[in-house]
Design a protein around this motif. Sequence first.
Motif, PDB file in Angstrom:
ATOM      1  N   LYS A  11       0.850  -1.212   0.000  1.00 19.33           N
ATOM      2  CA  LYS A  11       0.000   0.000   0.000  1.00 19.33           C
ATOM      3  C   LYS A  11       0.876   1.249   0.000  1.00 19.33           C
ATOM      4  N   THR A  12       1.960   1.217   0.793  1.00 20.06           N
ATOM      5  CA  THR A  12       2.831   2.411   0.873  1.00 20.06           C
ATOM      6  C   THR A  12       3.473   2.691  -0.490  1.00 20.06           C
ATOM      7  N   SER A  15       1.005   4.211  -2.891  1.00 21.96           N
ATOM      8  CA  SER A  15       0.560   5.575  -2.602  1.00 21.96           C
ATOM      9  C   SER A  15       1.706   6.596  -2.717  1.00 21.96           C
ATOM     10  N   ARG A 112      10.935   6.546  11.524  1.00 20.26           N
ATOM     11  CA  ARG A 112      10.696   5.096  11.604  1.00 20.26           C
ATOM     12  C   ARG A 112      10.615   4.634  13.065  1.00 20.26           C
ATOM     13  N   ASP A 116       3.909   5.114  13.685  1.00 19.66           N
ATOM     14  CA  ASP A 116       3.112   4.047  13.079  1.00 19.66           C
ATOM     15  C   ASP A 116       2.212   4.706  12.042  1.00 19.66           C
ATOM     16  N   PRO A 117       1.755   3.938  11.024  1.00 19.46           N
ATOM     17  CA  PRO A 117       0.895   4.549  10.004  1.00 19.46           C
ATOM     18  C   PRO A 117      -0.280   5.284  10.646  1.00 19.46           C
ATOM     19  N   GLY A 118      -0.510   6.520  10.216  1.00 21.44           N
ATOM     20  CA  GLY A 118      -1.628   7.322  10.728  1.00 21.44           C
ATOM     21  C   GLY A 118      -1.219   8.278  11.835  1.00 21.44           C
ATOM     22  N   GLU A 136       6.268  10.684   5.286  1.00 23.28           N
ATOM     23  CA  GLU A 136       5.054  10.051   4.752  1.00 23.28           C
ATOM     24  C   GLU A 136       5.328   8.605   4.357  1.00 23.28           C
ATOM     25  N   CYS A 138       6.898   6.613   5.997  1.00 21.72           N
ATOM     26  CA  CYS A 138       6.734   5.811   7.230  1.00 21.72           C
ATOM     27  C   CYS A 138       5.264   5.782   7.666  1.00 21.72           C
ATOM     28  N   GLY A 139       4.395   6.389   6.868  1.00 19.49           N
ATOM     29  CA  GLY A 139       2.964   6.406   7.201  1.00 19.49           C
ATOM     30  C   GLY A 139       2.545   7.625   8.002  1.00 19.49           C
ATOM     31  N   ARG A 141       1.207  11.242   9.027  1.00 22.57           N
ATOM     32  CA  ARG A 141       0.275  12.250   8.507  1.00 22.57           C
ATOM     33  C   ARG A 141       0.867  13.603   8.906  1.00 22.57           C
TER      34      ARG A 141
END
Length: 403
Positions: A11-12, A15, A112, A116-118, A136, A138-139, A141
Amino acid sequence: MINKIPTLYSKTTSSMKHSFIRQILKVTKGVPGMISFAGGLPSPETFPKDLLADLFARVIREEGDEVLQYGASDGDRVFKEIIKDFEEVPYLSDDEIMITVGSTNGIYYFTRTLVDPGDVVVCEAPGFPGSLAAMEACGARMIGVEMDELGMIPEQLRKTLSDLFGRRRSVKFIYVIPEFQNPTGKTMDLDRRRRIIEIAKEFDLPILEDQPYRELRYTGERIITLWELARTEFDDPKLVTIAKSFSKILGPGLRLGFAAGPPEMLGPMVKWAQKTTVSPDCATQRVTARFIAKGFMREHIKKIISLYRPRRDAMLEALHQNMPGGVSWTVPEGGMFIWVSFDGGVDTDALFERAIAQKVAFIPGSKFYPEGTGKTNEMRLNFSYSSVDQIHEGIKRLAGLII
Ligand SMILES: Cc1ncc(COP(=O)(O)O)c(C=O)c1O
């Protein structure tokens, strides 16, 4: 032949966006007559080629058995000692400093380690897209905080954090470029630095301080870093981790930088390094160590400053002479960038195409804002890469498109 590879992307990966800045650099590279204020490139005139060629040969000959072998993931001991001396922080222990593959690498490992994502990272708006992209990846926001002429506005930072905490968002750290910021060229004064630290402490959040331009100061007095300030005045050595780079004072192709911060941060960052880069390039570390130890670095930085200062002055003068009313710009005390703002009516995304046709390039301001918050009446101009004559001609061309 496997055709389905793109369908297997994580997914990363799927995107991930293409870097607009890299695309622009491709459009402008090698075009005859093009004057580019777009890149963030040091001038190749500053690369100390002869000295480095000599040092590389000597290091390989004299220390080859060691530097052609695998090296320590946290960096070479000898190089760390030289850096501590150069940065005047002899008291630093070895686990408070880590050598990185350029500062982007340190910024990535820092993120990292925490994100965590989000999770949310709070940054300046506008900010440096390279770091934002690394975060980004690394997820993270990214949430931008408005700036004034002294950088991130403390009241806006407090408001943003209160709001995020109120909504129970997981905020992980504050990312700032306090000196000659990319893209605006703005510098936080001492009071602003103290206030940002106070707010970080109030919300119990670590700060990542990105300082790739610190040595390139053309006017004004050197100001204590947030990292040193937190250690000394606030007696809080765990609050700030600083990322520094040799890209702008030696050469970005060497891919060398370092991070200094608490062992609680650097320890896991080194673990990430063990699994990815394994170690920074061992020969480059020893070459740079010798470059500094022999006293070349101080002299070299002076040379770079004497090349870039007139270029900065030329760009400021050319803007003053050519730009119509309703246009304003920052006056950076160092670094490589001037940030130009237009009162209204000028859309720099649209202006970009017309500028390229006239063989002058810049980066539209909208590209520097975390997603969705971009303004379209600003632009970033780089002054380190072009000669004084090119700067005068390029700004004339740009102004001709606006009047
Ligand atoms: C603010 C900022 N941080 C980090 C970097 C990346 O530097 P490095 O080449 O050391 O990865 C840059 C490069 O332009 C920068 O402007």
